[in-house]
Write an enzyme that holds these catalytic residues in place. Sequence first.
Site, PDB file in Angstrom:
ATOM      1  N   CYS A   1     -16.779  -6.182   0.222  1.00  0.00           N
ATOM      2  CA  CYS A   1     -15.924  -7.376   0.390  1.00  0.00           C
ATOM      3  C   CYS A   1     -15.279  -7.507   1.774  1.00  0.00           C
ATOM      4  O   CYS A   1     -15.147  -8.619   2.274  1.00  0.00           O
ATOM      5  CB  CYS A   1     -14.878  -7.425  -0.710  1.00  0.00           C
ATOM      6  SG  CYS A   1     -15.637  -7.470  -2.338  1.00  0.00           S
TER       7      CYS A   1
ATOM      8  N   HIS B   1      -8.346 -11.648   0.505  1.00  0.00           N
ATOM      9  CA  HIS B   1      -9.576 -11.551  -0.283  1.00  0.00           C
ATOM     10  C   HIS B   1      -9.322 -12.139  -1.671  1.00  0.00           C
ATOM     11  O   HIS B   1      -8.267 -11.911  -2.260  1.00  0.00           O
ATOM     12  CB  HIS B   1      -9.984 -10.078  -0.371  1.00  0.00           C
ATOM     13  CG  HIS B   1     -11.216  -9.867  -1.184  1.00  0.00           C
ATOM     14  ND1 HIS B   1     -12.340 -10.642  -1.029  1.00  0.00           N
ATOM     15  CD2 HIS B   1     -11.495  -8.977  -2.185  1.00  0.00           C
ATOM     16  CE1 HIS B   1     -13.263 -10.234  -1.879  1.00  0.00           C
ATOM     17  NE2 HIS B   1     -12.772  -9.244  -2.596  1.00  0.00           N
TER      18      HIS B   1
ATOM     19  N   ASN C   1     -14.869 -14.642  -6.805  1.00  0.00           N
ATOM     20  CA  ASN C   1     -14.917 -13.647  -5.726  1.00  0.00           C
ATOM     21  C   ASN C   1     -16.314 -13.676  -5.090  1.00  0.00           C
ATOM     22  O   ASN C   1     -17.283 -13.217  -5.694  1.00  0.00           O
ATOM     23  CB  ASN C   1     -14.609 -12.278  -6.335  1.00  0.00           C
ATOM     24  CG  ASN C   1     -14.640 -11.146  -5.325  1.00  0.00           C
ATOM     25  OD1 ASN C   1     -15.029 -11.340  -4.168  1.00  0.00           O
ATOM     26  ND2 ASN C   1     -14.245  -9.961  -5.757  1.00  0.00           N
TER      27      ASN C   1
END
Length: 319
Positions: free
Chosen positions: A110, A243, A273
């Site tokens: 990520c 994030h 996500n």
Amino acid sequence: MSFSILSTGRALPRTVLTNEQLCRFVDTTDEWIRSRTGIAQRYVCMEESLTDLAAQAARNAMQRAGVEASDLDLILCATISSDYITPSLACTVQEALGASCPAFDISAACPGFLFALDVADGYFARGKAKRILVVAAEAMSRLMDWRDRSTCVLFGDGAGAVILGPGDGLRSLLLQTQGRAEVLYVPATRGNLPGRATGAKSYAVMDGQEVFKFAVTAMCRGLRHAIREAGVAEEEISWVLPHQANLRIIEFAMSKMKIPPERFLINIDRLANTSAACIPILLDESREQGKLKKGDLLAMCAFGAGLTSASAVIRWDAD
Ligand code: UT7
């Protein structure tokens, strides 16, 4: 001399998968997903390749900056879900764009976009580049076991891109790695032993609560650290690009930081996500919505499998 962001771009797959649609084939509810994560829908690649998405995001950013493929000195792609194990996504994007510069991938889950910016920083510092394309793109839907409700409801697909040029927009950038594979991983397929081909597939496996604990600490610590390194006060940050793993993680950071909550940018409700692509997609959406003003200080923070985390403060220098 390091870099400034000259322009941004993004691309999303055509197909939207809402929580209600998901409930038809996964044992879950819209209420559970919304209340535990803030997610209402995600985009998934049904027809598109990851190269299609990444190249589209890149073209959008290049057009906005007036940059041609022949102007690019380097292409960096941040991804863990490339179309091929090899060649890298950066190679297939280079081919799609008709560019001829060196191109390679960064695998840092990520926070991959921020890890790629750190590599780009080195190229500018050594005077090796004038124009760098960074694309973060993920087809997370390909890494999901669509029978596993603890993971498949959380992720989505998408791509975000930036064009970087020499400048002093980068104010701080910190990377961290704690090797702890067991809490979040996608195993390599083991289907091809001689005489034992099984056709085995590999899917993401996650200990959600362990990642959650890591994430809340990494988010607050990372943001504070990057802001301190940039030599500014928390109150001076114009926008936070966190994030987008779970709205509860973002809300925890909001409650701990001295930055007003309305300065935290959020799109997890629509996109879920998208791993490395979260931050550059947020960046491009915010630019399009007219939120970013020249001189704004942007604080970014991401965490993910590895375990990896990264944070940065970047001044928005584009018009
Ligand atoms: O990009 C970085 C990667 N990921 C993350 O940052 C994720 C970090 N972790 C999280 O966001 C959260 O831990 C999750 C959203 C993954 C899970 O939320 P939670 O509040 O920690 O739930 P839980 O794992 O404690 O599970 C609670 C219950 C369990 O049932 P029992 O054992 O209490 O009966 C689960 O089986 O919720 C159940 N559950 C679900 N129920 C309906 C788990 N997933 C689902 C689901 N729908 N999709």
